[in-house]
Design an enzyme around this catalytic site. Structure first.
Site, short mmCIF file in Angstrom:
data_model
loop_
_atom_site.label_atom_id
_atom_site.label_comp_id
_atom_site.label_asym_id
_atom_site.label_seq_id
_atom_site.Cartn_x
_atom_site.Cartn_y
_atom_site.Cartn_z
N ASP A 52 0.83 -1.19 0.00
CA ASP A 52 0.00 0.00 0.00
C ASP A 52 0.87 1.25 0.00
O ASP A 52 1.62 1.50 0.94
CB ASP A 52 -0.91 0.00 1.23
N TYR A 57 2.93 9.92 -0.60
CA TYR A 57 4.06 9.37 0.15
C TYR A 57 5.39 9.61 -0.56
O TYR A 57 6.45 9.46 0.05
CB TYR A 57 3.89 7.87 0.36
N LYS A 82 -2.94 5.87 -4.16
CA LYS A 82 -4.01 6.80 -3.83
C LYS A 82 -3.82 8.13 -4.54
O LYS A 82 -2.69 8.60 -4.67
CB LYS A 82 -4.07 7.03 -2.32
N HIS A 115 -7.50 9.62 -1.73
CA HIS A 115 -6.80 9.58 -0.44
C HIS A 115 -7.59 10.24 0.69
O HIS A 115 -7.69 9.69 1.79
CB HIS A 115 -5.43 10.25 -0.59
N LEU A 197 -1.55 0.10 14.54
CA LEU A 197 -0.91 -0.01 15.85
C LEU A 197 -1.04 1.29 16.64
O LEU A 197 -0.36 1.49 17.65
CB LEU A 197 0.56 -0.38 15.70
N ILE A 235 -2.82 -2.97 7.34
CA ILE A 235 -1.57 -2.67 6.63
C ILE A 235 -0.54 -2.09 7.61
O ILE A 235 -0.23 -0.90 7.56
CB ILE A 235 -1.79 -1.72 5.44
N LYS A 237 3.03 -1.04 9.21
CA LYS A 237 4.22 -0.47 8.57
C LYS A 237 5.41 -0.59 9.52
O LYS A 237 5.29 -0.38 10.72
CB LYS A 237 3.97 0.99 8.20
N SER A 238 6.56 -0.96 8.96
CA SER A 238 7.82 -0.91 9.69
C SER A 238 8.92 -0.77 8.66
O SER A 238 8.76 -1.15 7.50
CB SER A 238 8.03 -2.18 10.53
N ASN A 247 5.51 -8.98 12.11
CA ASN A 247 4.13 -8.51 11.93
C ASN A 247 3.32 -9.42 11.03
O ASN A 247 2.08 -9.41 11.08
CB ASN A 247 4.14 -7.09 11.34
#
Length: 284
Positions: A52, A57, A82, A115, A197, A235, A237-238, A247
């Site tokens: 994603d 971004y 998006k 978005h 999270l 989704i 993220k790290s 995850n």
């Protein structure tokens, strides 16, 4: 310890247009463009097939590089991007979409979202009509929205007759937004959780820590498992390889009824960490 279960792969969630999306994916919000290809490559190696990204971004090129070098057939990957807020007008949306496809280096995208609605500029219906046309032209497989409140959804459905497949919204144990779940279920719109999270703020929560100890898992794994069992698309993220893999390692245990009830009790109307879609007016 509860009985362990074996669920080695994420579920494919059916969408209202006949396609399907992996239930867990890798988000790349705020991932530095310089390392995006490496991060996404780690994700694909760990088992993620949903990636994603977004025009805003500024890392679509890195995602595209990872797609080309990951060694996984394109048909096995589900790519989402998006439309940026400043490109809701039709001509601008078409140009922005072409730029996205060029940066990703693909001929057809699996899911493309608006978005944010940015109601103050009142162009999101025009943007939605443009996405409908792009889907009809075969350039997008599925279309959806992000950060749309119920009134925004009602308007685009009412004015076009086309229902989004997905609404990607901020959702986590401290901001569950259960008041909108029934509407989404009634219209067969899948909810996809961003900031699942809680932007990291939930990782020290004592209730979640206790559940994590019981299952021998991390708090992040408990939260991600909760999203899956609630039927949400998630989704996380790290940018760290070991956490990206961890995850995804959430298919060998199951939360029990008491766990789910305890997590439900964490919900708060004040739990939002990001902008409010009703008032968000930033352009990018």
């Amino acid at each position: 310890m509860p009985e362990q279960i074996t669920l080695n792969r994420p579920e494919q969630i059916a969408l209202n247009d006949g396609s399907a999306i992996p239930q867990i994916g890798l988000g790349v919000w705020q991932v530095d463009p310089a390392i995006t290809a490496q991060v996404v490559g780690w994700g694909i190696e760990a088992g993620y097939r949903l990636i994603d990204t977004a025009e805003g971004y500024q890392n679509e090129e890195g995602v595209g590089q990872a797609i080309r070098t990951a060694g996984v057939p394109r048909r096995e990957l589900f790519i989402t991007s998006k439309l940026r807020n400043g490109a809701h007008q039709r001509d601008a949306a078409l140009r922005a979409f072409d730029e996205t496809m060029s940066k990703l280096g693909i001929d057809r995208i699996d899911l493309f979202l608006i978005h944010w609605p940015v109601p103050s500029q009142d162009k999101y219906v025009e943007a939605w009509k443009t996405l409908i046309d792009l889907r009809q032209a075969g350039r997008i497989k599925s279309i959806g929205v992000s950060n749309f409140n119920q009134d925004h959804l009602e308007r685009i459905i009412g004015e076009t007759g086309v229902t989004p497949t997905v609404n990607q919204i901020e959702l986590h144990p401290r901001f569950q937004q259960r008041d909108i779940w029934d509407y989404h279920t009634k219209h067969d719109i899948r909810i996809e959780s961003w900031s699942p999270l809680g932007s990291g703020r939930l990782l020290s929560d004592p209730t979640l820590a206790g559940i994590a100890r019981k299952h021998g898992k991390s708090v992040a794994q408990i939260i991600i498992r909760w999203h899956l069992q609630e039927g949400l698309i998630v989704i996380p993220k790290s940018i760290h390889q070991e956490r990206i893999a961890a995850n995804f390692n959430v298919f060998d245990f199951e939360l029990g009824p008491n766990d789910l009830e305890a997590i439900r009790g964490l919900d708060s109307p004040d739990g939002r960490t990001g902008p409010n879609p009703a008032t968000a007016a930033f352009l990018f």
